[in-house]
Design a protein around this motif. Structure first.
Motif, PDB file in Angstrom:
ATOM      1  N   PHE A   8       0.899  -1.224   0.128  1.00 19.97           N
ATOM      2  CA  PHE A   8      -0.028  -0.060  -0.029  1.00 19.97           C
ATOM      3  C   PHE A   8       0.892   1.181   0.144  1.00 19.97           C
ATOM      4  N   ARG A   9       0.296   2.319  -0.612  1.00 16.06           N
ATOM      5  CA  ARG A   9       0.910   3.792  -0.136  1.00 16.06           C
ATOM      6  C   ARG A   9      -0.106   4.666   0.256  1.00 16.06           C
ATOM      7  N   LEU A  10       0.437   5.699   0.983  1.00 19.25           N
ATOM      8  CA  LEU A  10      -0.782   6.476   1.497  1.00 19.25           C
ATOM      9  C   LEU A  10       0.109   7.952   1.914  1.00 19.25           C
TER      10      LEU A  10
ATOM     11  N   THR B  13       7.928  13.691  13.644  1.00 20.22           N
ATOM     12  CA  THR B  13       9.085  12.803  13.535  1.00 20.22           C
ATOM     13  C   THR B  13       8.614  11.314  13.102  1.00 20.22           C
ATOM     14  N   PRO B  14       9.341  10.615  12.289  1.00 21.01           N
ATOM     15  CA  PRO B  14       8.789   9.475  11.598  1.00 21.01           C
ATOM     16  C   PRO B  14       8.173   8.501  12.769  1.00 21.01           C
ATOM     17  N   ILE B  15       8.745   8.334  13.756  1.00 15.83           N
ATOM     18  CA  ILE B  15       8.196   7.730  14.821  1.00 15.83           C
ATOM     19  C   ILE B  15       6.925   7.854  15.485  1.00 15.83           C
ATOM     20  N   HIS B  16       6.398   9.124  15.506  1.00 12.15           N
ATOM     21  CA  HIS B  16       5.315   9.597  15.773  1.00 12.15           C
ATOM     22  C   HIS B  16       4.051   9.503  14.675  1.00 12.15           C
ATOM     23  N   GLN B  17       4.785   9.659  13.417  1.00 13.35           N
ATOM     24  CA  GLN B  17       4.009   9.798  12.402  1.00 13.35           C
ATOM     25  C   GLN B  17       3.578   8.309  12.227  1.00 13.35           C
ATOM     26  N   MET B  18       4.305   7.195  12.225  1.00 12.50           N
ATOM     27  CA  MET B  18       4.134   5.937  12.212  1.00 12.50           C
ATOM     28  C   MET B  18       3.178   5.370  13.256  1.00 12.50           C
TER      29      MET B  18
ATOM     30  N   GLY C  69       9.731   1.572  15.034  1.00  6.66           N
ATOM     31  CA  GLY C  69      10.321   1.624  13.643  1.00  6.66           C
ATOM     32  C   GLY C  69      11.041   0.428  13.006  1.00  6.66           C
ATOM     33  N   ASP C  70      11.254  -0.438  13.712  1.00 10.95           N
ATOM     34  CA  ASP C  70      12.008  -1.804  12.995  1.00 10.95           C
ATOM     35  C   ASP C  70      11.003  -2.957  13.183  1.00 10.95           C
ATOM     36  N   ARG C  71       9.857  -2.787  13.635  1.00  7.48           N
ATOM     37  CA  ARG C  71       9.074  -3.913  13.807  1.00  7.48           C
ATOM     38  C   ARG C  71       8.097  -4.181  12.546  1.00  7.48           C
ATOM     39  N   TYR C  72       7.369  -3.328  11.802  1.00  6.61           N
ATOM     40  CA  TYR C  72       6.408  -3.584  10.876  1.00  6.61           C
ATOM     41  C   TYR C  72       6.930  -3.295   9.537  1.00  6.61           C
ATOM     42  N   GLU C  73       6.551  -3.666   8.493  1.00  5.42           N
ATOM     43  CA  GLU C  73       6.807  -3.358   7.205  1.00  5.42           C
ATOM     44  C   GLU C  73       6.030  -2.120   6.877  1.00  5.42           C
ATOM     45  N   LEU C  74       6.890  -1.204   7.268  1.00  2.00           N
ATOM     46  CA  LEU C  74       6.269   0.390   6.980  1.00  2.00           C
ATOM     47  C   LEU C  74       7.393   1.158   6.856  1.00  2.00           C
ATOM     48  N   ALA C  75       7.584   2.082   5.920  1.00  4.90           N
ATOM     49  CA  ALA C  75       8.471   3.203   5.863  1.00  4.90           C
ATOM     50  C   ALA C  75       7.767   4.559   5.868  1.00  4.90           C
ATOM     51  N   VAL C  76       8.342   5.450   6.069  1.00  8.41           N
ATOM     52  CA  VAL C  76       7.672   6.868   6.183  1.00  8.41           C
ATOM     53  C   VAL C  76       8.882   7.626   5.386  1.00  8.41           C
ATOM     54  N   HIS C  77       8.205   8.553   4.467  1.00 11.15           N
ATOM     55  CA  HIS C  77       9.213   9.225   3.638  1.00 11.15           C
ATOM     56  C   HIS C  77       8.473  10.388   2.938  1.00 11.15           C
ATOM     57  N   ASP C  78       9.271  11.304   2.237  1.00 12.36           N
ATOM     58  CA  ASP C  78       8.870  12.460   1.658  1.00 12.36           C
ATOM     59  C   ASP C  78       7.893  13.306   2.468  1.00 12.36           C
TER      60      ASP C  78
ATOM     61  N   THR D 247       4.515  10.482   3.272  1.00 13.84           N
ATOM     62  CA  THR D 247       3.939   9.419   2.407  1.00 13.84           C
ATOM     63  C   THR D 247       4.588   8.047   3.234  1.00 13.84           C
ATOM     64  N   PHE D 248       3.600   7.155   3.191  1.00 12.99           N
ATOM     65  CA  PHE D 248       3.930   5.672   4.040  1.00 12.99           C
ATOM     66  C   PHE D 248       3.798   4.705   3.037  1.00 12.99           C
ATOM     67  N   ASP D 249       4.508   3.981   2.767  1.00 18.04           N
ATOM     68  CA  ASP D 249       4.830   2.681   1.914  1.00 18.04           C
ATOM     69  C   ASP D 249       4.979   1.519   2.767  1.00 18.04           C
ATOM     70  N   GLY D 250       3.884   0.285   2.554  1.00 12.51           N
ATOM     71  CA  GLY D 250       4.053  -0.776   3.236  1.00 12.51           C
ATOM     72  C   GLY D 250       3.351  -1.848   2.932  1.00 12.51           C
ATOM     73  N   ARG D 251       2.960  -2.897   3.827  1.00 16.09           N
ATOM     74  CA  ARG D 251       2.413  -4.031   3.350  1.00 16.09           C
ATOM     75  C   ARG D 251       1.361  -4.416   4.546  1.00 16.09           C
ATOM     76  N   LEU D 252      -0.005  -4.483   4.030  1.00 20.29           N
ATOM     77  CA  LEU D 252      -0.955  -4.761   5.055  1.00 20.29           C
ATOM     78  C   LEU D 252      -1.673  -6.045   4.638  1.00 20.29           C
ATOM     79  N   GLU D 253      -2.406  -6.526   5.629  1.00 24.00           N
ATOM     80  CA  GLU D 253      -3.443  -7.733   5.707  1.00 24.00           C
ATOM     81  C   GLU D 253      -4.871  -7.020   5.933  1.00 24.00           C
TER      82      GLU D 253
END
Length: 264
Positions: free
Chosen positions: A115-117, A140-145, A183-192, A219-225
């Motif tokens: 997914f992308r958001l 911060t990416p941590i709080h955004q995540m 930050g290192d637990r999920y299939e999730l990246a925060v950028h842009d 922008t979030f990029d990741g994988r979801l179920e």
């Protein structure tokens, strides 16, 4: 429901003007629907017009639109696309629109997707009990995540966790005081990360309207179920979070690659 993709010709001045102003891009997107008037307000519930800009490369920018009605992007092709190419090939008008309902209907519990958001992660704060709460951005990416993780259940999905051998930290979680950092637990990246500031205007005369708009978007990029197909369909049609008029809230799904399907 319809999903539309339009590639902007970044060499054209009209495209550069749109890319520099979320207010102008919003007006251009909403002008794609003959039945909508500038004074119309989106419904609090139900499908609405959502849009997002994806910067694939330096010279490749894609506009995605999810809408309850089929759009006509002729004006965008003329202003920010390739009008001569569109005229030469009438079956290809310069954008691609597909019915979204067949895809939404196929969503099922347990299905996994990339997914992308692009979103505007915010929270409310106040300095003392007698002060009104103020909406402020997570920076911060941590709080955004964490902002997205807090919304995943009611949005109808769960973000996949990394396999143990893919984590840099034991368990993938660290702590700062009482707060978990994932930050290192999920299939999730925060950028842009972008800080935007612009004036709202009254179209078409361009007069300023009210206070400037200040936004922080990521922008979030990741994988979801998928956990709740109906809730996820609603999320895909209504968006996530605030600032939907300015390119936030639209989440899109894509099939996972074979290697990405491996889950813990």
């Amino acid at each position: 429901m319809f999903l539309t993709r339009f590639r902007l010709n970044t060499a054209r001045p009209g495209a550069r003007r749109l890319l520099s102003s979320p207010q102008s891009m919003h007006a251009a997107v909403m002008s794609s629907f003959p039945a909508l008037l500038p004074s119309d307000t989106p419904p609090p519930e139900g499908p609405r017009v959502l849009w997002r800009l994806d910067h694939q490369a330096r010279a490749e920018v894609l506009l995605y639109i999810v809408s309850p009605h089929r759009p006509d992007l002729t004006h965008l092709v003329e202003q920010a696309g390739w009008p001569a190419a569109a005229t030469a090939d009438p079956p290809e008008p310069g954008w691609l629109t597909k019915a979204y309902a067949p895809f939404l209907d196929r969503l099922s519990a347990g299905g996994q997707w990339a997914f992308r958001l692009t979103a505007n992660p915010v929270h409310t704060i106040r300095r003392h009990d007698h002060e009104a709460r103020k909406i402020t951005a997570h920076l911060t990416p941590i709080h955004q995540m964490r902002w997205l993780l807090e919304r995943q259940e009611r949005c109808g999905f769960r973000i996949l966790e990394k396999a143990d051998n893919q984590r840099l930290l034991p368990g993938g979680t660290t702590y700062h005081g009482k707060h978990e950092h994932h930050g290192d637990r999920y299939e999730l990246a925060v950028h842009d990360h972008k800080a935007l500031s612009f004036d709202k205007t009254r179209n078409p005369n361009g007069a300023k309207k009210g206070k400037p708009v200040n936004l922080v978007t990521v922008t979030f990029d990741g994988r979801l179920e998928v956990t709740d197909p109906q809730a996820l369909r609603r999320t895909l049609a209504q968006g996530i979070g605030r600032a939907k008029a300015y390119g936030c809230g639209l989440i899109t799904l894509a099939p996972l690659t074979p290697t990405a399907r491996q889950t813990p």
